[in-house]
Design an enzyme around this catalytic site. Structure first.
Site, PDB file in Angstrom:
ATOM      1  N   CYS A  39      -4.197   3.122   6.928  1.00 20.23           N
ATOM      2  CA  CYS A  39      -3.233   2.114   7.385  1.00 20.23           C
ATOM      3  C   CYS A  39      -3.117   2.141   8.906  1.00 20.23           C
ATOM      4  CB  CYS A  39      -1.876   2.385   6.742  1.00 20.23           C
ATOM      5  SG  CYS A  39      -0.594   1.261   7.324  1.00 20.23           S
ATOM      6  N   CYS A  87       0.448   1.629  10.237  1.00 26.95           N
ATOM      7  CA  CYS A  87       1.299   2.821  10.159  1.00 26.95           C
ATOM      8  C   CYS A  87       0.923   3.846  11.227  1.00 26.95           C
ATOM      9  CB  CYS A  87       1.156   3.522   8.801  1.00 26.95           C
ATOM     10  SG  CYS A  87       1.083   2.431   7.411  1.00 26.95           S
ATOM     11  N   ASP A  88      -0.369   4.050  11.442  1.00 30.88           N
ATOM     12  CA  ASP A  88      -0.813   5.218  12.211  1.00 30.88           C
ATOM     13  C   ASP A  88      -1.469   4.896  13.547  1.00 30.88           C
ATOM     14  OD1 ASP A  88       0.057   6.824  10.126  1.00 30.88           O
ATOM     15  OD2 ASP A  88      -1.845   6.645   9.063  1.00 30.88           O
TER      16      ASP A  88
END
Ligand code: NAP
Length: 319
Positions: free
Chosen positions: A146, A149-150
């Site tokens: 992701c 997200c990261d």
């Protein structure tokens, strides 16, 4: 607003509802909107991925009504808010097992047991793993599924993306905001992704491609440091230094719970054109039942159709 706002959690519940919806992605929340507007007070169990996969996507540019695009998490929140406005209840809980052998249908969760006159399955799909040495051990330490997200953790770093589909290119483009370089490793020499994303990726000076190649190993101690990359044409293996590995090689439907109870189609729940599964009163929508389109709009459309059919089913049952 966070997706968690306004969510209730249940404790040791034994609750009966007319319509139970498993999953709170576009399919589940569109189903909730339609079932709520039919005054069925649906209950949605979110599962672990609030908002579904869409909430992990940075920007959605192909959902009608948002000419300038919309954040994935924001779209998920809007879906939820709209369903709740008409009386849908969204609970943070995950189905662990189902019993579809008799009506009402039974769904067991960590918090208790729910029974429902009609069930709409919208459990979505989860990212596929490469299943190579080092992948699982370094997940969260440089291996990610992701970018939204990261991505932030890779400011001024080098990352590798695996895959040649829309996800790989879209997420790779997103990563160029942070990383100094994004190397896309694809197993063929042509991309599966749509034309617009291909052009954007090929034109982006931070994106480089390694064609006809696969990642065979992730190396590093407590963080990703290097990858082994194999050229499928020559068989040659080389070491590639990188700080991160983002894997976008498709998804597997989250349907294991229904195997043996519902007819399946290559891992997806088999539905007819009206979202009916092999058991009357059980409907499925979104990526748990769609291995072809996999779009936010098609998932939402399937969810709406499933709720319309669930409403009809309950009306027929009531005589
Ligand atoms: P996908 O279209 O199935 O693409 C997966 C990619 O990973 C393919 O390029 C495939 O290679 C590669 N791959 C699969 N298994 C692999 C393995 N073991 N090792 C190395 N490479 C592997 O999946 P996706 O990109 O996640 O997209 C899923 C669906 O969502 C699609 O329908 C897509 O259109 C949609 N989507 C749309 C958007 C958008 O419209 N903006 C954004 C994201 C996703 P091959 O090409 O050789 O098969």
């Amino acid at each position: 607003m966070s997706n968690l706002d306004g969510l209730s959690t249940s404790k040791a519940v034994n609750k009966h509802v007319k319509v139970l919806i498993l999953g709170a992605g576009p399919a589940g929340l569109a189903a909730a909107l339609y079932a709520a507007r039919a005054d069925l007070q649906p209950l949605v169990l979110t599962g672990l991925q609030l908002g579904g996969q869409v909430s992990l996507t940075n920007t959605i540019e192909n959902y009608p009504g948002f000419p300038d695009g919309v954040g994935g998490a924001e779209l998920g929140e809007l879906f939820q808010k709209q369903a709740e406005r008409f009386g849908a209840l969204v609970e943070l809980d995950e189905a662990q097992s189902v019993d579809l052998s008799a009506r009402p249908f039974k769904v067991s969760t960590d918090n208790g047991e729910f029974t429902a006159d009609a069930l709409i399955i919208a459990t979505g799909a989860s990212p596929n793993l490469l299943n190579i040495p080092g992948e699982t051990g370094l997940t969260g330490m440089g291996v990610s599924y992701c970018a939204t997200c990261d991505g932030w953790f890779f400011k001024e770093k080098k990352v590798v993306v695996v895959g040649g589909g829309d996800s790989a290119l879209e997420e790779g483009l997103f990563l160029t905001r942070f990383a100094t370089s994004v190397t896309i490793v694809h197993r063929r020499d042509s991309l599966r992704a749509g034309a617009i994303l291909q052009k954007r990726a090929l034109d982006n000076p931070k994106i480089h491609f390694i064609w006809n190649s696969v990642v065979t190993e992730v190396n590093g101690v407590d963080k990703v440091e290097a990858l082994k990359i194999k050229n499928l044409q020559t068989g040659e293996e080389s070491t590639f230094l990188t700080d991160g590995l983002f894997i976008f090689i498709g998804h597997t439907p989250n349907t294991q719970m229904f195997e043996g109870q519902l007819e399946m189609n290559n891992g997806s729940i088999k539905v007819d054109e009206r979202m009916h599964t092999s058991i009357p009163g059980v409907f499925a929508a979104g990526e748990s039942a769609d291995s072809h389109f996999k779009q936010v709009i098609t998932s939402a459309g399937m969810g709406a159709a499933a709720a319309i059919e669930a409403t009809r089913f309950l009306e027929q049952q009531a005589g």
